[in-house]
Structure formats: structure tokens, C-alpha cells
Design a protein around this motif. Structure first.
Motif, short mmCIF file in Angstrom:
data_model
loop_
_atom_site.label_atom_id
_atom_site.label_comp_id
_atom_site.label_asym_id
_atom_site.label_seq_id
_atom_site.Cartn_x
_atom_site.Cartn_y
_atom_site.Cartn_z
N ARG A 94 -5.95 8.36 22.96
CA ARG A 94 -7.06 8.05 23.98
C ARG A 94 -8.73 7.52 23.10
O ARG A 94 -9.11 6.84 24.02
N LEU A 95 -8.66 8.03 22.03
CA LEU A 95 -9.99 7.76 21.70
C LEU A 95 -10.13 6.26 21.07
O LEU A 95 -11.25 5.75 21.21
N THR A 96 -8.94 5.66 20.68
CA THR A 96 -9.29 4.13 20.22
C THR A 96 -9.39 3.21 21.50
O THR A 96 -9.95 2.23 21.65
N ARG A 97 -9.04 3.78 22.86
CA ARG A 97 -9.29 3.11 23.99
C ARG A 97 -10.81 3.24 24.64
O ARG A 97 -11.13 2.63 25.33
N ALA A 98 -11.35 4.20 24.13
CA ALA A 98 -12.75 4.77 24.55
C ALA A 98 -13.70 3.64 23.82
O ALA A 98 -13.49 2.95 22.89
N GLU A 99 -14.86 3.42 24.42
CA GLU A 99 -16.04 2.84 23.83
C GLU A 99 -16.80 3.28 22.88
O GLU A 99 -17.69 4.09 22.85
N LEU A 100 -16.16 3.30 21.50
CA LEU A 100 -16.64 3.81 20.38
C LEU A 100 -17.86 3.06 19.79
O LEU A 100 -17.40 1.89 19.17
N THR A 101 -18.93 3.48 19.57
CA THR A 101 -20.04 2.65 18.76
C THR A 101 -20.17 3.66 17.51
O THR A 101 -19.75 4.57 17.37
N LEU A 104 -21.86 6.96 18.13
CA LEU A 104 -20.63 7.87 18.47
C LEU A 104 -19.79 8.28 17.62
O LEU A 104 -19.51 9.48 17.49
N LEU A 105 -19.40 7.49 16.67
CA LEU A 105 -18.67 7.90 15.81
C LEU A 105 -19.00 8.68 14.73
O LEU A 105 -18.32 9.54 14.33
N ARG A 106 -20.25 8.27 14.21
CA ARG A 106 -20.88 9.37 13.47
C ARG A 106 -20.92 10.89 13.72
O ARG A 106 -21.08 11.72 13.08
N ASP A 107 -20.96 11.03 15.22
CA ASP A 107 -20.96 12.18 15.55
C ASP A 107 -19.78 12.95 15.79
O ASP A 107 -19.68 14.40 16.05
N LEU A 108 -18.68 12.26 15.60
CA LEU A 108 -17.39 13.17 15.66
C LEU A 108 -17.01 13.80 14.45
O LEU A 108 -17.84 13.51 13.32
N VAL A 112 -11.93 13.18 12.20
CA VAL A 112 -11.57 12.24 13.22
C VAL A 112 -12.26 10.98 12.52
O VAL A 112 -11.62 9.75 12.72
N ARG A 113 -13.19 10.92 11.98
CA ARG A 113 -13.99 9.88 11.52
C ARG A 113 -13.18 9.11 10.17
O ARG A 113 -12.83 8.25 10.11
N GLN A 114 -12.39 10.14 9.48
CA GLN A 114 -11.59 9.65 8.33
C GLN A 114 -10.31 9.02 8.96
O GLN A 114 -9.79 8.00 8.24
N ALA A 115 -9.57 9.53 9.90
CA ALA A 115 -8.78 8.83 10.82
C ALA A 115 -8.86 7.63 11.13
O ALA A 115 -8.15 6.71 11.17
N PHE A 116 -10.17 7.45 11.71
CA PHE A 116 -10.61 5.92 12.18
C PHE A 116 -10.69 5.04 11.02
O PHE A 116 -10.43 3.73 10.98
#
Length: 153
Positions: A94-101, A104-108, A112-116
């Protein structure tokens, strides 16, 4: 092909200058192929047909590039989604379909950041493998090009 395969060495810890250098190798290789392809086209055409021949070659290169971006983009997206989903479960999908900038990614959280990061690398590896396959196919097709002596005048 060597430039595309060198991109398989990219990892989550690869620095930006190293990644840029590896990408430069691929770009220089593709750039060194573009001009000879145009010269072969121009040399093979009659002088009255040179405009049509160069235009056709440019059109086909543009269509091929568009198709390549579309296909390899879908490979990238599917591998990114699969990699993140494998690491985070259904929530990752679901996160990959979200609009992550990047903000926003830095706030996770860090996991989660490492997974991305790992998912992005997985996607890039898929693109690098696809590019290497396309380069090998282009190399094989190049052997089928009829040799035409250069014009003397």
C-alpha cells in the motif's frame, strides 16, 4: 552491455558519485552507438533518400526508446513493489502506491526507509538486467547488418 551489467553492483550503501560513474559508463556506451548507427543509415541510402532514411532512423530510435522506458519502467515498478511488500508485508504494497516524496519518506521509521532503499535497488537491478538483455540483442542484430563500403566522394 558491460555498462548495464556494472549497474548490478549498486546497493543501498552505494554513494551517489559511484552510482553516477556507473551510469556514465552505460551512457557513454549508448552514446557511442548512436552516431555510427546514423552514419550506417546515411551511407546505405541514396543521396536523394538521405532525409527519409535519417528521419526513419530517428523515428524508430524514438519509438524504441519509448517502448524501452515503458517496459523497463514496469519492470522497475513491479520489482520495487514486490521488494517492499516482501520486506514490510501488505502494508508495504500500500505504501508503494502512495505518493511518497523524499520529505515524507524521511519521516517514516528507519526499517521502512531501509525497505524502500532495498526495493529501489531491486527495481534498478531488474532494469539493469533488462538493459543488458536488450544490449546483447542489439549486438547480435548488428552482425546481420550488411557491410556497405563508404562512399569515396
Amino acid at each position: 552491455m558491460a555498462g548495464a551489467l556494472s549497474l548490478l553492483t549498486l546497493g543501498t550503501a552505494t554513494t551517489a558519485p559511484v552510482a553516477s560513474g556507473l551510469t556514465l559508463v552505460l551512457g557513454v556506451g549508448i552514446g557511442c552507438l548512436t552516431q555510427p548507427a546514423m552514419l550506417i543509415t546515411m551511407n546505405s541510402a541514396e543521396p536523394r533518400d538521405m532525409g527519409a532514411a535519417s528521419g526513419t532512423q530517428t523515428l524508430l530510435r524514438t519509438i524504441g526508446g519509448s517502448l524501452g522506458v515503458a517496459v523497463l519502467g514496469s519492470v522497475y515498478t513491479s520489482r520495487l513493489t514486490a521488494g517492499v511488500t516482501d520486506r514490510l508485508g501488505a502494508d508495504g504494497g500500500r505504501l508503494t502506491r502512495a505518493e511518497l516524496t523524499p520529505g515524507l519518506l524521511r519521516d517514516l521509521p528507519e526499517p521502512v526507509r531501509q525497505a524502500f532503499r532495498a526495493g529501489v535497488v531491486d527495481g534498478l537491478h531488474g532494469v539493469a538486467l533488462g538493459t543488458a538483455v536488450l544490449c546483447a540483442a542489439a549486438f547480435a542484430v548488428a552482425w546481420l547488418i550488411r557491410e556497405v563500403p563508404l562512399r569515396g566522394r
